[in-house]
Design a protein around this motif. Structure first.
Motif, short mmCIF file in Angstrom:
data_model
loop_
_atom_site.label_atom_id
_atom_site.label_comp_id
_atom_site.label_asym_id
_atom_site.label_seq_id
_atom_site.Cartn_x
_atom_site.Cartn_y
_atom_site.Cartn_z
N ASP A 124 -3.07 6.84 0.30
CA ASP A 124 -3.83 6.80 1.29
C ASP A 124 -3.39 5.91 2.75
N THR A 125 -2.30 5.57 2.53
CA THR A 125 -1.84 4.63 3.57
C THR A 125 -0.14 5.22 4.10
N PHE A 126 0.65 5.08 2.99
CA PHE A 126 2.08 5.72 3.41
C PHE A 126 2.49 6.63 2.36
N SER A 127 1.79 7.53 1.95
CA SER A 127 2.35 8.20 0.89
C SER A 127 3.34 9.46 1.44
N THR A 128 3.13 9.77 2.85
CA THR A 128 3.96 10.79 3.37
C THR A 128 5.16 10.24 3.90
N LEU A 129 5.39 8.81 3.79
CA LEU A 129 6.68 8.20 4.58
C LEU A 129 7.95 8.68 3.70
N ASP A 149 1.02 -1.15 0.00
CA ASP A 149 -0.27 -0.12 0.15
C ASP A 149 0.90 1.34 0.04
N PHE A 150 0.44 2.28 -0.72
CA PHE A 150 1.30 3.50 -0.81
C PHE A 150 0.33 4.80 -0.71
N PRO A 206 11.50 1.87 -1.45
CA PRO A 206 10.80 0.93 -2.32
C PRO A 206 9.63 0.14 -1.95
N LEU A 207 8.80 -0.12 -3.01
CA LEU A 207 7.44 -0.69 -2.81
C LEU A 207 7.49 -2.11 -3.11
N VAL A 208 7.14 -2.94 -2.06
CA VAL A 208 7.37 -4.53 -2.51
C VAL A 208 5.68 -5.08 -2.93
N ASP A 209 5.58 -5.70 -3.96
CA ASP A 209 4.39 -6.31 -4.43
C ASP A 209 3.20 -5.24 -4.50
N SER A 210 3.63 -4.02 -5.27
CA SER A 210 2.88 -2.74 -5.42
C SER A 210 1.39 -3.00 -5.46
N ALA A 211 0.34 -2.38 -4.79
CA ALA A 211 -0.86 -2.49 -5.43
C ALA A 211 -1.17 -0.61 -5.65
N SER A 212 -0.39 -0.26 -5.77
CA SER A 212 -0.56 1.40 -5.81
C SER A 212 -1.01 1.54 -7.18
#
Length: 578
Positions: free
Chosen positions: A492-497, A489-490, A506-512
């Motif tokens: 709505d969940t972790f976009s400010t990280l 998740d990116f 890096p995003l693992v198994d992206s659902a973005s």
């Protein structure tokens, strides 16, 4: 010095309108203690909007929605020096043009990479729009209407709250509003210079949100010319210098991006413009709604001033002369965006914000006409607005956080109704125009008081709405050299990280869906498969940020090993325990 300059500007504008045959109306009698009428207008039109738009910009962290995305794009522009193709979390992101990112990057360059610096673009542009509404009305002989338009637009609480967020729409509203005001001024006084300024602002609006700015400006002007039945007005639009300014300012970036980024032309022009309007854009990451979707949102947008929309009913007939022409334009500037976005398949709560300038100026003109004498409808509208502002002060913060019991809310609603009834009677007892103006100012001040707890509640929700505390856990963990990853998740969940860590993650198994275009076309490993993550984990200790609900799913895929977990609300940080 400032006062003398403003007086000089006002006198010059009166002379200009006299030469052009326009009707000149002297400033109204509004005054504050120690100030002349003109100075009081300037003070109110500047200070109140400044409070609504600038207060609390740093009261709460960036939110894990579009705000986090856009602030991070601006931060990456500063870091990489690539100002042509926007990048989000290290990969190309070409859904929107770059003007918002450029301005946010400039603000963060000057003030540092903080939420307030990023939000200053939205807030500052809306403040400029409020001042522009006042100055336009003042130049055309109705300073009182300008004050009402400026303060009314700023003190509408939903508008003030949206202006506290990093979004394209406040900047679009300001640029498009400025463009339309310049066009209307050019129409009234036959000024080519003003028409060219309109073209320049329209070009900036295109650089902010693309072709939708052209559609809104063109449709509004076309509807206006149809309403006033002016065939000559069409010919005056075709000014070669204005067209050249529009094409040059708006076109250079689009050409450069198309040359630098493979796949830009189809994705940006067709997918993001045509297919989005038709509801066929891929990926489908936008809201849908019925044809009447924006009608209740139009009512909500103006709260607590919503009751005053009743004044716009056509019972009084058309205003004479210049005021009537301005009202016709305001009608077009309100109705065309409502029609356009209602027909569009892609919908969002804040899209109709672009109708605010025309609506606020229209209401300002109507109020300026009606306040000269006691008016029962205005009194009723004022009483209800006063009740709504009081309700927002006492109930909105709790309702925003979901902590107001229904019986308490019902009691507050009953109290607001009682205040509305009392307010109507109180307004009718005001015998002077000045007293009625001050009564309207009281609603704006009550609305300003309501903004303070709303910003405080937003700050208290930071653990749920932002990843700032997740970033603090990661930064404070021993062995801070770990590689950090986000699972699935990116937005709505972790976009400010990435913003708070100061680097892409890096995003693992992206659902973005927002990163779909960039992940498909970028060579650097920013979007990893599970196998690629396992290889990265084998090279050294890692930390993985995941929604708590997905933790078991991730642990089953990550392979053998021990993990240590820390929670922040519904978010979890997993440390590889080696």
């Amino acid at each position: 010095m400032f006062r003398k300059w403003m007086l000089k500007m006002f006198t010059a504008s009166q002379r200009l309108r006299t030469r052009e045959g326009g009707a000149v109306a002297l400033p109204a009698t509004f005054a504050l203690p120690g100030l002349s009428a003109g100075s009081a207008y300037v003070a109110v039109a500047l200070l109140l909007p400044a409070f609504f738009f600038l207060y609390g910009l740093d009261a709460f962290p960036l939110r894990d929605n579009n705000e986090g995305l856009y602030a991070e794009i601006a931060r990456e522009m500063l870091e990489t020096g690539n100002y042509v193709v926007p990048h989000l979390n290290g990969v190309p992101y070409i859904e929107k043009p770059p003007l918002l990112y450029w301005l946010c990057a400039l603000s963060m360059k000057l003030l540092g990479p903080t939420p307030a610096a990023a939000r200053l673009v939205s807030a500052g542009s809306m403040l400029a729009l409020s001042v522009g509404l006042f100055q336009f009305a003042r130049m055309h002989g109705n300073a009182r209407a300008g004050v009402f338009a400026s303060v009314g637009a700023a003190s509408a609480l939903p508008v003030a709250l949206v202006a506290h967020v990093v979004l394209f729409d406040p900047l679009l509203t300001a640029l498009l509003g400025g463009c339309l005001l310049c066009y209307l001024h050019s129409y009234l006084v036959h000024s080519r210079k003003a028409l060219r300024w309109a073209a320049f602002l329209l070009a900036l609006a295109v650089l902010d949100k693309g072709g939708v700015a052209l559609a809104l400006a063109g449709g509004t002007v076309a509807l206006f010319l149809l309403l006033v039945r002016d065939r000559q007005g069409w010919r005056r639009l075709f000014d070669p210098a204005a067209i050249a300014v529009l094409l040059l300012v708006a076109g250079v970036w689009h050409l450069a991006a198309a040359l630098m980024q493979p796949g830009f032309a189809w994705f940006y022009f067709i997918n993001e413009h045509v297919l989005r309007f038709l509801g066929q854009r891929q990926p489908d990451d936008y809201h849908h709604g019925p044809l009447w979707f924006y009608l209740p949102r139009l009512l909500l947008m103006l709260a607590p001033w919503t009751p005053f929309l009743l004044l716009l009913a056509p019972a009084r007939g058309a205003s004479p002369g210049t005021s009537g022409t301005i009202v016709r334009f305001c009608q077009a500037a309100t109705l065309f965006p409502l029609l356009f976005f209602s027909l569009s398949a892609a919908k969002a709560d804040y899209y109709l914000m672009v109708a605010l300038p025309g609506l606020a100026l229209w209401l300002g003109i109507e109020l300026a006409q009606r306040l000269a004498a006691p008016d029962r409808l205005v009194a009723a509208c004022w009483g209800v607005s006063l009740g709504l502002a009081a309700l927002a002060l006492f109930a909105a913060p709790g309702a925003f956080s979901g902590s107001v019991p229904l019986p308490v809310l019902a009691m507050l609603g009953a109290a607001a109704l009682g205040l509305a009834i009392f307010g109507r009677s109180l307004f009718l007892r005001q015998r002077t125009t000045r007293a009625r103006e001050l009564a309207l100012l009281a609603v704006a001040l009550l609305s300003a008081a309501a903004l303070v707890p709303l910003c405080q509640v937003a700050g208290e929700r930071g653990a749920r709405d932002s990843s700032v505390y997740v970033a603090r856990i990661l930064a404070g963990h021993e062995g801070g050299s770990r590689s950090v990853f986000i699972y699935r998740d990116f937005e709505d969940t972790f976009s400010t990280l990435p913003f708070y860590l100061g680097q892409p993650v890096p995003l693992v198994d992206s659902a973005s869906r927002d990163l779909q275009f960039g992940c498909a076309r970028h060579g650097v490993a920013r979007c990893l498969t599970i196998d690629e993550f396992r290889h990265a984990r084998a090279r050294g200790p890692v930390a993985v940020v995941v929604q708590a609900a997905r933790a078991d799913e991730f642990l089953a895929l990550a392979g053998p090993g021990r993990w240590r977990a820390e929670w922040v609300g519904e978010k979890m940080v997993l440390f590889d325990a080696r």
